[in-house]
Design a protein around this motif. Sequence first.
Motif, short mmCIF file in Angstrom:
data_model
loop_
_atom_site.label_atom_id
_atom_site.label_comp_id
_atom_site.label_asym_id
_atom_site.label_seq_id
_atom_site.Cartn_x
_atom_site.Cartn_y
_atom_site.Cartn_z
N ASP A 207 -12.17 -48.52 -31.57
CA ASP A 207 -12.14 -48.04 -32.95
C ASP A 207 -11.34 -46.76 -33.12
N GLU A 208 -11.44 -45.86 -32.15
CA GLU A 208 -10.82 -44.56 -32.29
C GLU A 208 -9.32 -44.56 -32.00
N GLY A 209 -8.85 -45.56 -31.27
CA GLY A 209 -7.44 -45.60 -30.89
C GLY A 209 -7.17 -46.71 -29.89
N TYR A 210 -6.26 -46.43 -29.00
CA TYR A 210 -5.90 -47.44 -28.01
C TYR A 210 -5.30 -46.74 -26.80
N ALA A 211 -5.35 -47.44 -25.67
CA ALA A 211 -4.77 -46.92 -24.43
C ALA A 211 -3.85 -47.98 -23.85
N VAL A 212 -2.73 -47.54 -23.32
CA VAL A 212 -1.76 -48.43 -22.70
C VAL A 212 -1.56 -47.98 -21.27
N MET A 213 -1.72 -48.92 -20.35
CA MET A 213 -1.54 -48.63 -18.93
C MET A 213 -0.30 -49.34 -18.43
N ASP A 214 0.62 -48.55 -17.89
CA ASP A 214 1.82 -49.09 -17.28
C ASP A 214 1.58 -49.11 -15.78
N PHE A 215 1.25 -50.29 -15.25
CA PHE A 215 0.86 -50.39 -13.84
C PHE A 215 2.07 -50.22 -12.91
N ASN A 216 3.28 -50.43 -13.42
CA ASN A 216 4.47 -50.18 -12.59
C ASN A 216 4.69 -48.69 -12.38
N LYS A 217 4.48 -47.92 -13.46
CA LYS A 217 4.68 -46.47 -13.38
C LYS A 217 3.41 -45.72 -13.03
N GLU A 218 2.30 -46.45 -13.00
CA GLU A 218 1.01 -45.83 -12.73
C GLU A 218 0.73 -44.73 -13.75
N GLU A 219 1.02 -45.00 -15.04
CA GLU A 219 0.81 -44.02 -16.08
C GLU A 219 -0.12 -44.59 -17.15
N LEU A 220 -0.86 -43.67 -17.78
CA LEU A 220 -1.81 -44.03 -18.84
C LEU A 220 -1.43 -43.29 -20.11
N TYR A 221 -1.35 -44.03 -21.21
CA TYR A 221 -1.01 -43.46 -22.50
C TYR A 221 -2.20 -43.67 -23.44
N ILE A 222 -2.74 -42.58 -23.95
CA ILE A 222 -3.88 -42.65 -24.86
C ILE A 222 -3.43 -42.17 -26.24
N ARG A 223 -3.68 -43.02 -27.25
CA ARG A 223 -3.26 -42.70 -28.61
C ARG A 223 -4.47 -42.83 -29.55
N TYR A 224 -4.53 -41.87 -30.54
CA TYR A 224 -5.65 -41.85 -31.47
C TYR A 224 -5.12 -42.12 -32.89
N PHE A 225 -5.90 -42.87 -33.66
CA PHE A 225 -5.50 -43.20 -35.02
C PHE A 225 -5.51 -41.98 -35.94
N ARG A 226 -6.26 -40.95 -35.59
CA ARG A 226 -6.31 -39.79 -36.47
C ARG A 226 -4.98 -39.06 -36.52
N ASN A 227 -4.10 -39.37 -35.58
CA ASN A 227 -2.78 -38.73 -35.55
C ASN A 227 -1.71 -39.57 -36.26
N THR A 228 -2.10 -40.64 -36.93
CA THR A 228 -1.15 -41.51 -37.62
C THR A 228 -1.59 -41.71 -39.06
N ASN A 229 -0.78 -42.40 -39.80
CA ASN A 229 -1.10 -42.71 -41.19
C ASN A 229 -1.93 -43.98 -41.31
N SER A 230 -2.31 -44.54 -40.18
CA SER A 230 -3.11 -45.76 -40.20
C SER A 230 -4.55 -45.42 -40.53
N PRO A 231 -5.37 -46.42 -40.86
CA PRO A 231 -6.79 -46.14 -41.11
C PRO A 231 -7.42 -45.48 -39.89
N LYS A 232 -8.39 -44.62 -40.15
CA LYS A 232 -9.01 -43.89 -39.06
C LYS A 232 -9.74 -44.81 -38.09
N HIS A 233 -10.40 -45.82 -38.60
CA HIS A 233 -11.11 -46.77 -37.74
C HIS A 233 -10.77 -48.19 -38.18
N PRO A 234 -9.57 -48.67 -37.86
CA PRO A 234 -9.18 -50.00 -38.33
C PRO A 234 -10.01 -51.10 -37.66
#
Length: 921
Positions: free
Chosen positions: A196-223
């Motif tokens: 509800d709060e956002g989403y996380a993307v894991m790039d297993f090739n780069k071993e990196e984790l990207y965490i994004r929150y909806f409160r930082n966008t113009n999208s609904p806060k809890h879509p």
Amino acid sequence: MNTRTFLISLLFVLLIWNVSFAQRYQNYNIEHGLPSNHVYRITQDADGFIWIITDKGISKFNGSKFQNFTTRNGLPSNDIWDIRITPDRKIWYFSKASELGYIYNDSVYRFPVCEAGDVLYPTSTNTYGNTVVLGNSNEWFYLSASCWESFSMEHTNSKIPKAFPKLFERFHETKKDGATNLKYRNKDSLGFLLYDEGYAVMDFNKEELYIRYFRNTNSPKHPNFLRNHYVNQTLQLTGFHFNALLDDTYHMTSLVDIPQAFQSHFSFQDRSGNIWIATFNNGVYMLPVEKRNNHYYFEDKKVKALRSVGSKLIANVYDEGFYLYDLTTKTFVPYLKEKGFLYNAMYIPEVDRYFFTTENNILTTKNLKESPKTIARNRQLRSLLYWKGSLFGNTAGGLERLHPETLQIEKQWPQVGIKSMTIFKDNLYMGTSNGLRLLSNDAIHTVQPDEALLSYPILTLSHIGSDQLLIGTDGFGAYITDIETTYLLERSDFASIEDAYVQDNMVWLATEQGVLQYEKHNGRYTLKRKFDESDGLPSKKINSVFTVNDTLIASTDTGIVFVPTETKQKSHLLNIYISKVSYGDQILSNEQPVTEYRSNSSLTFSVDQINYAPKHTKVSYEYRLLPIQQQWSSTASGTITFNELAPAPYKLEVKCEDKRATFEVEITPLWHQTMLFKAGMFILAIVILGMVLFLIRKHELAKKTQKIQAEKKLAENELYALRSQMNPHFVFNSLAAIQYYINNNEMETSERYLVKFSRLIRQFFELSKQKEISVAEEISLLKNYLEIEKMRFKEKLQYAVHLDKKISSEAFSIPTMLLQPVVENAVNHGIFNKTEAGKVHIRFNYISSQTIQISVEDDGVGVVQRTSVSDKRLKSSQVLEERILQLNKSGQWEISMTQGEVDPSQLNRGYCTTFTIKRML
């Protein structure tokens, strides 16, 4: 307001909203071919087809036709929740079922669970290349050979991608951190965690984790219904009322707000930029890419005119009133409320006043910040202009001159059908339903430019500078004139010009086929572009046109649209393909492209296109069938048919714009069409031909032998005839007559007799060498012979030769020695046995240029008085008939002979022989 009234009002509002949105959003539902209006997800495959999953099956859509897949086609269930597409072009479907699988080449494949009794319940679907992993928190499956095999995270094998256990591990860590409504999906080396709060993307090739929150966008806060979507090489995120693309760092970009009235839970952008929206109760909506960048006003309302009045843009909306456009808020603000037809809004600087004309009132004001006041009623004035100190207005009945302050009528000129007026070169011109008119010397006159505009109905008049006038006609195009010379704007033929707008070197025409944009080059205007429904116009019938800041503003019967003029037009054609191939009543496919030859059968190809243009226009295809066609042919039909094709492999090539499609088919020969059979038949034909030639040769040799024998027989007959003509009796009698004359000392007579006899003998021998002689020579021979016989018979024998004048005796020939034996028989067997004198008549009669008739007639005793005479004549006739037969066989003659007594009732019956001789060409 009670509940019932509220519900009715709500339904009415929704209905109006639905109709108005239909201008921008194309709706597809069960009425168009969808199996259900309850839509879960939408995606697009590599070819460009849109795939829609519903609670009643799956649909494949090409922009015009739906192809549905249900349990009838092999699905294990019609209620399909999820859909994924792998690089091998398989369309995977997911639902709660004991069997799941994919669609490939329009065929449904499904596979059971390896362990009998298990049911697949895929709340999470994950793809790794062409491998699919599905399941839920408790049980996981992958497709192994021909069934779904279960596995656990603790006991994964080499077939399970390593990224999947890592995603599962991260899922539990995120869940412990307090994320709500957590979901997860994999795509190759990328893992998605959605909450509800956002989403996380894991790039297993780069071993990196990207965490994004909806409160930082113009999208609904809890879509709600948050979903990630990998389609057309893009990552997309969607939920209730929004869609967004993810950039390289997985931030949301190109955010699209979906109207809440749709109650949309899933949407995506296709490869062309169109937005597809899934709903649970009204099917699918599609927003074309052209309309995404456009702005729409007064949707589903008739806006007749747009006018630049002073510094303001004014729109008149039928039955509502006049609206002012606010550049700051980019909205139309109500200014003057009026019912019925609204004619015009104008600012006349000479009197510094604004005028508004409607079917009921004329209103005026000096300041648009104030409400205008009614200055006249029920005047039906369409428009006003200032000229030579007075206002002029046009009505349905004619032209009026009005007082500038009170609008009182000062003078009227009757003129039916004035549609527009303008001042050009200090003259007042009017466009009427009968052509161009001019007010001059206090009267209305017909204007006659070099084009026949005087008879065309004119809708609009506009200035192009100070020396040219743009004339828009009703159904005959747009013309530019300086009154002396006139020319038609290219490609405006037969167009109805509802309005025109001139800006710098541009001319914009509002027509019933869209907006035509012209640009000035070398002193003339040429067509630059056409704007129509493919550019997002709500209708192709345009009422009025205006431009400002590279934006086209067009009014229609269904509202106003603002279109960026610099937007490039692009084709909506994504692909073309062969949808169906049939040979006779047999359906062919890529898997089964071979068929056996059938007589009177046609090979038919159905060509379809993937095209999501708002309004489909017919496209033309070019095609050729190799190897029998090397040149391209064109057709506007989607059906291409070839008749009576010989057995052979063929390849159809079709192209449209830069898209191509091919299909290979082979027609195999029947047993009697094979090369072996043809080779055998060829050898047999050679044998038969040899036998025929042998028989023909044999027949020719037999015919040649027969001809030689016939010639030999003919020669013998001729010799026999000669011998019979020179028989001993004749020679003996002739010599006896000569001796008689000598003994009686009649030396002169005997000498004359001898001369004639020798001459006749010489003539016989000379003519015997020839096959044919002329009629003149035949008459000469017969006369010589009869003269000798006459001397022998003294006065007892008379003769006469009759020659038809039509016969050319020197040119017409007959067979040699044909008549002499007959004449000799007439003398020796007819006249000789008669007691008194007798006479022989020889007649030559004309039948045609190639045919004559010859008769030898005597008045002798006939053939029955003496047996010896009859026998001799019979023998002579047999020889003659044989000779005639041989002559006829030679092909050079056609001869017939008849014989008989002249008068059987008399004692001396007489005898007549008649020949009909035809010379064959």
